[in-house]
Write an enzyme that holds these catalytic residues in place. Sequence first.
Site, PDB file in Angstrom:
ATOM      1  N   ARG A  35     -10.012 -31.937 -15.797  1.00 23.43           N
ATOM      2  CA  ARG A  35      -8.936 -32.906 -16.058  1.00 23.43           C
ATOM      3  C   ARG A  35      -7.597 -32.225 -16.341  1.00 23.43           C
ATOM      4  O   ARG A  35      -6.530 -32.760 -16.009  1.00 23.43           O
ATOM      5  CB  ARG A  35      -9.325 -33.799 -17.245  1.00 23.43           C
ATOM      6  N   ILE A  61      -1.713 -40.623 -17.071  1.00 24.72           N
ATOM      7  CA  ILE A  61      -3.116 -40.434 -16.705  1.00 24.72           C
ATOM      8  C   ILE A  61      -3.916 -41.249 -17.711  1.00 24.72           C
ATOM      9  O   ILE A  61      -3.651 -41.205 -18.911  1.00 24.72           O
ATOM     10  CB  ILE A  61      -3.510 -38.941 -16.739  1.00 24.72           C
ATOM     11  N   SER A  62      -4.851 -42.060 -17.239  1.00 22.70           N
ATOM     12  CA  SER A  62      -5.609 -42.943 -18.125  1.00 22.70           C
ATOM     13  C   SER A  62      -6.506 -42.145 -19.067  1.00 22.70           C
ATOM     14  O   SER A  62      -6.930 -41.023 -18.758  1.00 22.70           O
ATOM     15  CB  SER A  62      -6.469 -43.911 -17.312  1.00 22.70           C
ATOM     16  N   GLN A  63      -6.809 -42.749 -20.210  1.00 24.89           N
ATOM     17  CA  GLN A  63      -7.721 -42.091 -21.140  1.00 24.89           C
ATOM     18  C   GLN A  63      -9.098 -41.965 -20.500  1.00 24.89           C
ATOM     19  O   GLN A  63      -9.503 -42.810 -19.684  1.00 24.89           O
ATOM     20  CB  GLN A  63      -7.806 -42.851 -22.456  1.00 24.89           C
TER      21      GLN A  63
END
Length: 218
Positions: A35, A61-63
């Site tokens: 990530r 960026i999404s969790q």
Amino acid sequence: MTSWQNMAERMVREQIAARGIRSEGVLKAMMSVPRHLFLPPSLEESAWIDSPLPIGEDQTISQPYIVAKMTELLSPEEGEEILEIGTGSGYQSAVLAAMGARVTSLERIRTLAESSGKALAGLGCAVKVLWSDGTEGGRPEGPFHGVLVTAAAPELEEWWSEVLLPGGRLVVPLSVASGGQRMLLRVKIRGKNYDDTWHDYCRFVPLLKGRRGQETEE
């Protein structure tokens, strides 16, 4: 294991599996994707916290938990064709590709389309990134086994359902009457018959129309 793999394993164990994600495919995929490579260098050390993070261009960026939940709802299988609307950093695309899906991803902001495309190519991910806002006029032909929308939509676009194969799944965060957003899972039965179920409340950047960036000079 390398340092990032240890961090990814811990992230999956403590933030994702502990919150109820049960799909082994999703858990393995999220342990396998670095990530930190989808973030600006200044934020790489924060890659493994369960939080959205800025990636520039007023996008995030999404969790990790939200990525895992949406992926579990989509349930991609190896070899399936998946359409993603909103590439962003490319991290969600990489997770789908790690599960064996063949991904076409649309990104309206040209700089993000280029940077995510490079990051995904560098990891050998089977993802085609297109500079497109995903509106009716520029939509891919399909059909697709799944459609994943990674920005908050004020309403369902009809063509998202039209490009699905029978049994195909659509996952989208929709604005709801309470003022927030909630994940909708739509499963296509046949024709215009669907099975809709509601899931987690969430918060995404808004889905916008219109490409941003300069056309390539010939």
